[in-house]
Design a protein around this motif. Structure first.
Motif, PDB file in Angstrom:
ATOM      1  N   UNK A 110       0.845  -1.187   0.000  1.00 14.63           N
ATOM      2  CA  UNK A 110       0.000   0.000   0.000  1.00 14.63           C
ATOM      3  C   UNK A 110       0.883   1.240   0.000  1.00 14.63           C
ATOM      4  N   UNK A 111       0.611   2.165  -0.899  1.00 11.77           N
ATOM      5  CA  UNK A 111       1.331   3.451  -0.956  1.00 11.77           C
ATOM      6  C   UNK A 111       2.850   3.281  -1.016  1.00 11.77           C
ATOM      7  N   UNK A 112       3.327   2.237  -1.673  1.00  9.75           N
ATOM      8  CA  UNK A 112       4.760   2.047  -1.844  1.00  9.75           C
ATOM      9  C   UNK A 112       5.494   1.542  -0.612  1.00  9.75           C
ATOM     10  N   UNK A 113       4.766   1.120   0.416  1.00 12.67           N
ATOM     11  CA  UNK A 113       5.417   0.665   1.644  1.00 12.67           C
ATOM     12  C   UNK A 113       6.264  -0.586   1.419  1.00 12.67           C
ATOM     13  N   UNK A 114       5.759  -1.529   0.641  1.00 14.32           N
ATOM     14  CA  UNK A 114       6.509  -2.760   0.393  1.00 14.32           C
ATOM     15  C   UNK A 114       7.769  -2.469  -0.427  1.00 14.32           C
ATOM     16  N   UNK A 115       7.662  -1.588  -1.412  1.00 17.61           N
ATOM     17  CA  UNK A 115       8.836  -1.227  -2.212  1.00 17.61           C
ATOM     18  C   UNK A 115       9.883  -0.530  -1.358  1.00 17.61           C
ATOM     19  N   UNK A 116       9.462   0.346  -0.462  1.00 16.25           N
ATOM     20  CA  UNK A 116      10.398   1.042   0.424  1.00 16.25           C
ATOM     21  C   UNK A 116      11.093   0.049   1.349  1.00 16.25           C
ATOM     22  N   UNK A 117      10.333  -0.919   1.877  1.00 13.20           N
ATOM     23  CA  UNK A 117      10.919  -1.945   2.744  1.00 13.20           C
ATOM     24  C   UNK A 117      11.921  -2.792   1.967  1.00 13.20           C
ATOM     25  N   UNK A 118      11.588  -3.116   0.728  1.00 14.56           N
ATOM     26  CA  UNK A 118      12.501  -3.872  -0.136  1.00 14.56           C
ATOM     27  C   UNK A 118      13.811  -3.111  -0.314  1.00 14.56           C
ATOM     28  N   UNK A 119      13.739  -1.841  -0.629  1.00 12.09           N
ATOM     29  CA  UNK A 119      14.949  -1.037  -0.847  1.00 12.09           C
ATOM     30  C   UNK A 119      15.785  -0.941   0.417  1.00 12.09           C
ATOM     31  N   UNK A 120      15.142  -0.752   1.566  1.00 13.07           N
ATOM     32  CA  UNK A 120      15.882  -0.685   2.841  1.00 13.07           C
ATOM     33  C   UNK A 120      16.583  -2.008   3.132  1.00 13.07           C
ATOM     34  N   UNK A 121      15.877  -3.124   2.914  1.00 13.62           N
ATOM     35  CA  UNK A 121      16.448  -4.446   3.188  1.00 13.62           C
ATOM     36  C   UNK A 121      17.642  -4.725   2.281  1.00 13.62           C
ATOM     37  N   UNK A 122      17.484  -4.502   0.990  1.00 14.05           N
ATOM     38  CA  UNK A 122      18.595  -4.747   0.066  1.00 14.05           C
ATOM     39  C   UNK A 122      19.787  -3.848   0.379  1.00 14.05           C
ATOM     40  N   UNK A 123      19.528  -2.584   0.708  1.00  8.17           N
ATOM     41  CA  UNK A 123      20.610  -1.661   1.045  1.00  8.17           C
ATOM     42  C   UNK A 123      21.395  -2.165   2.256  1.00  8.17           C
ATOM     43  N   UNK A 124      20.682  -2.630   3.258  1.00  8.12           N
ATOM     44  CA  UNK A 124      21.336  -3.134   4.467  1.00  8.12           C
ATOM     45  C   UNK A 124      22.201  -4.354   4.162  1.00  8.12           C
ATOM     46  N   UNK A 125      21.659  -5.282   3.376  1.00  4.38           N
ATOM     47  CA  UNK A 125      22.364  -6.531   3.084  1.00  4.38           C
ATOM     48  C   UNK A 125      23.612  -6.293   2.227  1.00  4.38           C
ATOM     49  N   UNK A 126      23.515  -5.429   1.227  1.00  3.43           N
ATOM     50  CA  UNK A 126      24.667  -5.220   0.339  1.00  3.43           C
ATOM     51  C   UNK A 126      25.595  -4.116   0.824  1.00  3.43           C
ATOM     52  N   UNK A 127      25.187  -3.382   1.863  1.00  7.34           N
ATOM     53  CA  UNK A 127      26.068  -2.407   2.472  1.00  7.34           C
ATOM     54  C   UNK A 127      26.157  -1.061   1.777  1.00  7.34           C
ATOM     55  N   UNK A 128      25.013  -0.565   1.302  1.00  3.08           N
ATOM     56  CA  UNK A 128      24.971   0.769   0.703  1.00  3.08           C
ATOM     57  C   UNK A 128      23.874   1.573   1.394  1.00  3.08           C
ATOM     58  N   UNK A 129      23.856   2.869   1.157  1.00  2.00           N
ATOM     59  CA  UNK A 129      22.807   3.722   1.705  1.00  2.00           C
ATOM     60  C   UNK A 129      21.472   3.389   1.045  1.00  2.00           C
ATOM     61  N   UNK A 130      20.376   3.455   1.798  1.00  2.00           N
ATOM     62  CA  UNK A 130      19.060   3.162   1.213  1.00  2.00           C
ATOM     63  C   UNK A 130      18.722   4.037   0.005  1.00  2.00           C
ATOM     64  N   UNK A 131      19.257   5.221  -0.057  1.00  2.00           N
ATOM     65  CA  UNK A 131      18.981   6.105  -1.196  1.00  2.00           C
ATOM     66  C   UNK A 131      19.620   5.601  -2.486  1.00  2.00           C
ATOM     67  N   UNK A 132      20.535   4.647  -2.406  1.00  2.00           N
ATOM     68  CA  UNK A 132      21.213   4.101  -3.587  1.00  2.00           C
ATOM     69  C   UNK A 132      20.488   2.892  -4.174  1.00  2.00           C
ATOM     70  N   UNK A 133      19.379   2.492  -3.561  1.00  2.00           N
ATOM     71  CA  UNK A 133      18.601   1.344  -4.042  1.00  2.00           C
ATOM     72  C   UNK A 133      17.225   1.845  -4.457  1.00  2.00           C
ATOM     73  N   UNK A 134      16.869   1.612  -5.723  1.00  2.00           N
ATOM     74  CA  UNK A 134      15.589   2.077  -6.240  1.00  2.00           C
ATOM     75  C   UNK A 134      14.921   1.007  -7.098  1.00  2.00           C
ATOM     76  N   UNK A 135      13.601   1.019  -7.098  1.00  2.00           N
ATOM     77  CA  UNK A 135      12.826   0.151  -7.986  1.00  2.00           C
ATOM     78  C   UNK A 135      12.687   0.908  -9.303  1.00  2.00           C
ATOM     79  N   UNK A 136      13.262   0.356 -10.374  1.00  2.00           N
ATOM     80  CA  UNK A 136      13.237   1.054 -11.659  1.00  2.00           C
ATOM     81  C   UNK A 136      12.157   0.532 -12.600  1.00  2.00           C
ATOM     82  N   UNK A 137      11.628  -0.659 -12.307  1.00  2.00           N
ATOM     83  CA  UNK A 137      10.555  -1.203 -13.140  1.00  2.00           C
ATOM     84  C   UNK A 137       9.715  -2.156 -12.286  1.00  2.00           C
TER      85      UNK A 137
END
Length: 87
Positions: free
Chosen positions: A34-61
């Motif tokens: 809802x309202x992009x919450x799952x996509x935001x959680x996905x980006x935060x999780x991937x950023x944490x695991x790969x060791x980058x800032x959350x702002x560097x992970x985006x859903x492009x498609x």
């Protein structure tokens, strides 16, 4: 930059990366789709695991779909794959 194919399961109980299946990373998040919450959680999780800032992970498609393409800026594809669980 690295682009990853991801299959996202929202309301998956907890945030977790399940590994690779047929070249697609399986991820589940507790957030609702809802309202992009799952996509935001996905980006935060991937950023944490790969060791980058959350702002560097985006859903492009696939913002509204389960199958998505996620871009990780600042790392090569090989580096991202190395930091994610095998599958």
């Amino acid at each position: 930059m690295a682009d990853l194919r991801v299959r996202l399961t929202p309301r998956g109980g907890r945030d977790a990366i399940g590994g690779w299946r047929d070249g697609v990373l399986q991820v589940r998040v507790a957030a609702p789709p809802v309202d992009g919450q799952a996509n935001a959680a996905l980006c935060r999780l991937l950023a944490k695991v790969v060791g980058v800032a959350p702002s560097r992970v985006t859903v492009v498609r696939g913002q509204g779909a389960r199958e998505k393409v996620v871009r990780v800026d600042g790392l090569r594809a090989a580096d991202v794959h190395e930091r994610l669980p095998p599958g």
